[in-house]
Design a protein around this motif. Structure first.
Motif, short mmCIF file in Angstrom:
data_model
loop_
_atom_site.label_atom_id
_atom_site.label_comp_id
_atom_site.label_asym_id
_atom_site.label_seq_id
_atom_site.Cartn_x
_atom_site.Cartn_y
_atom_site.Cartn_z
N ALA A 154 0.82 -1.21 0.00
CA ALA A 154 0.00 0.00 0.00
C ALA A 154 0.86 1.26 0.00
O ALA A 154 0.57 2.22 -0.72
CB ALA A 154 -0.93 0.00 1.21
N GLY A 158 0.63 3.64 -3.02
CA GLY A 158 0.10 4.97 -2.75
C GLY A 158 0.98 6.05 -3.34
O GLY A 158 0.50 6.97 -4.01
N PHE B 109 -10.14 9.94 -8.34
CA PHE B 109 -8.78 9.48 -8.61
C PHE B 109 -8.63 8.47 -9.73
O PHE B 109 -7.52 8.16 -10.12
CB PHE B 109 -8.19 8.87 -7.33
CG PHE B 109 -8.01 9.85 -6.22
CD1 PHE B 109 -7.03 10.83 -6.30
CD2 PHE B 109 -8.83 9.81 -5.10
CE1 PHE B 109 -6.86 11.74 -5.27
CE2 PHE B 109 -8.67 10.73 -4.07
CZ PHE B 109 -7.68 11.69 -4.15
N SER B 111 -10.93 8.21 -12.68
CA SER B 111 -11.87 8.34 -13.78
C SER B 111 -11.16 8.78 -15.05
O SER B 111 -11.77 8.97 -16.10
CB SER B 111 -12.96 9.35 -13.42
OG SER B 111 -12.38 10.59 -13.10
N TRP B 153 -0.39 10.64 3.31
CA TRP B 153 -1.42 10.59 2.27
C TRP B 153 -1.23 9.33 1.43
O TRP B 153 -2.17 8.60 1.13
CB TRP B 153 -1.37 11.85 1.40
CG TRP B 153 -2.51 11.98 0.45
CD1 TRP B 153 -3.59 11.14 0.32
CD2 TRP B 153 -2.71 13.01 -0.53
NE1 TRP B 153 -4.44 11.59 -0.67
CE2 TRP B 153 -3.92 12.73 -1.21
CE3 TRP B 153 -1.97 14.15 -0.90
CZ2 TRP B 153 -4.41 13.55 -2.24
CZ3 TRP B 153 -2.47 14.96 -1.92
CH2 TRP B 153 -3.68 14.65 -2.58
N ALA B 154 0.02 9.08 1.06
CA ALA B 154 0.31 7.93 0.22
C ALA B 154 -0.11 6.63 0.92
O ALA B 154 -0.69 5.73 0.29
CB ALA B 154 1.79 7.88 -0.13
N ILE B 155 0.15 6.53 2.19
CA ILE B 155 -0.21 5.31 2.92
C ILE B 155 -1.72 5.10 2.87
O ILE B 155 -2.22 4.04 2.48
CB ILE B 155 0.28 5.38 4.38
CG1 ILE B 155 1.80 5.32 4.40
CG2 ILE B 155 -0.33 4.25 5.21
CD1 ILE B 155 2.41 5.60 5.77
N HIS B 157 -3.89 6.50 0.88
CA HIS B 157 -4.35 6.37 -0.50
C HIS B 157 -4.02 4.99 -1.06
O HIS B 157 -4.81 4.41 -1.80
CB HIS B 157 -3.71 7.46 -1.35
CG HIS B 157 -4.28 7.55 -2.74
ND1 HIS B 157 -5.49 8.15 -2.99
CD2 HIS B 157 -3.83 7.10 -3.93
CE1 HIS B 157 -5.76 8.07 -4.29
NE2 HIS B 157 -4.76 7.42 -4.88
N GLY B 158 -2.87 4.49 -0.70
CA GLY B 158 -2.47 3.17 -1.18
C GLY B 158 -3.42 2.09 -0.69
O GLY B 158 -3.87 1.25 -1.48
N VAL B 159 -3.75 2.12 0.58
CA VAL B 159 -4.67 1.12 1.11
C VAL B 159 -6.02 1.25 0.41
O VAL B 159 -6.60 0.26 -0.06
CB VAL B 159 -4.85 1.28 2.64
CG1 VAL B 159 -5.91 0.31 3.14
CG2 VAL B 159 -3.54 1.05 3.36
N SER B 161 -6.80 2.57 -2.53
CA SER B 161 -6.75 2.20 -3.95
C SER B 161 -6.64 0.70 -4.15
O SER B 161 -7.38 0.12 -4.95
CB SER B 161 -5.54 2.85 -4.62
OG SER B 161 -5.67 4.25 -4.61
N LEU B 162 -5.73 0.08 -3.44
CA LEU B 162 -5.57 -1.36 -3.59
C LEU B 162 -6.87 -2.06 -3.22
O LEU B 162 -7.33 -2.97 -3.92
CB LEU B 162 -4.43 -1.88 -2.71
CG LEU B 162 -3.01 -1.59 -3.19
CD1 LEU B 162 -1.99 -2.21 -2.25
CD2 LEU B 162 -2.79 -2.11 -4.61
N GLY B 165 -9.57 -1.49 -5.79
CA GLY B 165 -9.21 -2.15 -7.04
C GLY B 165 -9.33 -3.66 -6.96
O GLY B 165 -9.14 -4.35 -7.95
N GLY B 166 -9.64 -4.15 -5.77
CA GLY B 166 -9.81 -5.59 -5.61
C GLY B 166 -8.49 -6.33 -5.51
O GLY B 166 -8.43 -7.54 -5.67
N ASN B 167 -7.41 -5.59 -5.22
CA ASN B 167 -6.10 -6.22 -5.20
C ASN B 167 -5.78 -6.90 -3.89
O ASN B 167 -4.80 -7.62 -3.79
CB ASN B 167 -5.03 -5.17 -5.50
CG ASN B 167 -5.17 -4.61 -6.89
OD1 ASN B 167 -4.90 -5.29 -7.87
ND2 ASN B 167 -5.64 -3.36 -7.00
N LEU B 168 -6.61 -6.66 -2.88
CA LEU B 168 -6.31 -7.27 -1.59
C LEU B 168 -7.30 -8.37 -1.24
O LEU B 168 -7.32 -8.85 -0.11
CB LEU B 168 -6.30 -6.19 -0.49
CG LEU B 168 -5.23 -5.11 -0.63
CD1 LEU B 168 -5.36 -4.07 0.47
CD2 LEU B 168 -3.84 -5.71 -0.62
N VAL B 180 -5.68 -2.65 8.39
CA VAL B 180 -4.46 -2.51 7.61
C VAL B 180 -4.03 -1.05 7.57
O VAL B 180 -2.87 -0.71 7.81
CB VAL B 180 -4.64 -3.04 6.17
CG1 VAL B 180 -3.40 -2.75 5.32
CG2 VAL B 180 -4.92 -4.54 6.19
#
Lengths: 197, 197
Positions: A154, A158, B109, B111, B153-155, B157-159, B161-162, B165-168, B180
Motif C-alpha cells: 500500500a 500509494g 482518482f 476516472s 497521504w500515500a499510505i 491512499h495506497g490502502v 486504492s488497492l 481495485g480488488g487487489n487485496l 491494515v
DNA sequence: ACGCCTATGTAAGAACCTCTCACTTTGAGG
DNA sequence: CCTCAAAGTGAGAGGTTCTTACATAGGCGT
C-alpha cells in the motif's frame, strides 16, 4: 511484419498487444480503441475479435504482460539488509517501475478493467503479495507477515498512484518522489521493528 | 423536479451532477455517459453541453464536490493524541471515505480526467495536502512537514486504492481493511517519531 | 405593459466507437 | 490432393461525443 502481403497476418495477437501498449502510452487507457489498434496492425476492425473477446480482454492481456515485467524487476532485487533498507528498496523499485512507464502502470491499475472477471489478473496480484511476503518473512513474526506485506504494498502503491495522478505536483518535484517512497517505507519499517518494544 | 413540464428545466446543472454520480455508482466511471445522464434528467442529449464543456468537465465537477466532502470529513476529526494514534485516525478516515462510496473515490482518482486541465481539482488536492500538513505540524520538525504529509497521504491512499481495485481480496477480508490502514499508519508514525534517535 | 436579449432548451447530423454475422481465404493434416 | 478449421473481411446495428442552427421563454430596461 507490419506491412504484410499475405491474407493472414501471422502474428496478429502480438502485433495487437504491441499496438495496445503504444496507444495507451500515447493517449492513456481511455484513449485506447480496438479500431485504432487494428488499424496500426494493418488489419480490419473485426480481426482483433478473433483473438480477444472484447476491448477489456485486450487491456487485460496487456496488463498481464505488465505484471510479469513487475515480477521480473522484483526478482532482480537483492534484499539482504535490515528491514528498513529492505523495505525502502522495494518501495523505490515499485515506484520506479511505475514511473518508468506510466502507461503500463495505468493499464495494470487504472484502466477500469474488472479484475474479478479476469482471473489471471487476480492470480498475478496474488503473486505480487506473495513476493512481498517472502521479502518480509525473515524480519517479522509469522502471523504478521500477510498484513505487513499488504501494508508495504500500500505504501509503495500509494506513492506511485498519487504521483502518476499528478496529486503531488505542488508538493514534491518529480525527481524527489523516490525519496518520498524511500522515506515512508523506511519509517514504516522502523515502526514495525519497534513494535515488540 | 425530475418530470418537468416547462420548456426550461430550472435546475439542470444540479440534476446532471446528481445523475452523474448515480451513474458512476451503477456502472463505474467508464460506464458513465453524457447521453444517459441527459436522459435521466429528462432533457435532450445536447442540453448538458450548455452547462459543461464536455464529458470530462462533468466528471471533474462531480469530483470537485467529492473533494469538498472529503474536506468536511477531515474537518470533523479531532486529533489531540500522540502522532501514531493521530496518523492512524487520519488513515482510517480516508479509507472509510473511500469505502463508503467507492464511486465517489473513483471519480476523484480513477476516472481518467487529467487534473492538469482542471485547475480547480489541482487546487483541491493542494488543500488535502495542506490539511495533512496542519495535522502533522505539532508532531514533526518544520522542515519535514511537507514530505511527511505526502507520505501519510500515500499510505492512506495506497490502502484505499488497492482495496477498491480488488487487489487485496485474497489477502485481507474487506472488514479488516481499516485495520491494515491503521496498522500501517501507526507503524509509520512510530518510525517517524523514532527518527531523531 | 411591452418588447427585446440572452439563457437554456431542441433536432439533426458528422464522426467516431464496439461488437456481430455471414462470407472468403488459405495453410496444415490426413 | 482435398478438405476443414482458423483467421481475416465487409457491412451494419446500435451506441457514443460534440457541433451547428434553430426554438422558446424569463427577466430586463424603458
Amino acid at each position: 511484419m507490419a506491412g504484410r502481403n499475405t491474407y493472414h497476418h501471422g502474428d496478429l495477437r502480438n502485433a495487437l498487444l504491441r499496438a495496445t501498449r503504444e496507444l495507451v502510452k500515447e493517449r492513456g487507457a481511455r484513449g485506447f480503441s480496438v479500431s485504432e489498434a487494428a488499424r496500426r496492425a494493418g488489419v480490419s476492425i473485426s480481426a482483433p475479435y478473433r483473438h480477444f473477446a472484447d476491448r477489456d480482454a485486450m487491456l487485460a492481456a496487456t496488463a498481464q504482460l505488465a505484471f510479469t515485467e513487475l515480477e521480473t524487476q522484483f526478482a532482480a532485487l537483492v534484499l539482504e539488509e535490515p528491514l528498513p533498507e529492505c523495505a525502502a528498496r522495494i518501495a523505490v523499485a515499485y515506484v520506479a517501475f511505475a514511473r518508468q512507464d506510466p502507461a503500463r502502470f495505468e493499464v495494470m491499475f487504472a484502466s477500469g478493467i474488472d479484475k474479478a472477471s479476469h482471473p489471471e489478473l487476480l492470480e498475478q496480484t496474488r503473486r505480487v503479495q506473495e513476493r512481498l511476503e517472502a521479502a518480509l518473512q525473515p524480519h517479522v513474526p509469522r502471523e504478521e507477515v500477510v498484513g505487513r506485506a499488504a501494508e508495504l504494498w500500500a505504501i509503495a502503491h500509494g506513492v506511485a498512484s498519487l504521483a502518476l495522478g499528478g496529486n503531488l505536483h505542488h508538493v514534491v518535484d518529480s525527481s524527489r518522489i523516490d525519496r518520498v517512497a524511500a522515506s515512508a517505507a523506511h519509517a514504516w519499517a522502523r515502526g514495525v521493528s519497534t513494535s515488540g518494544v
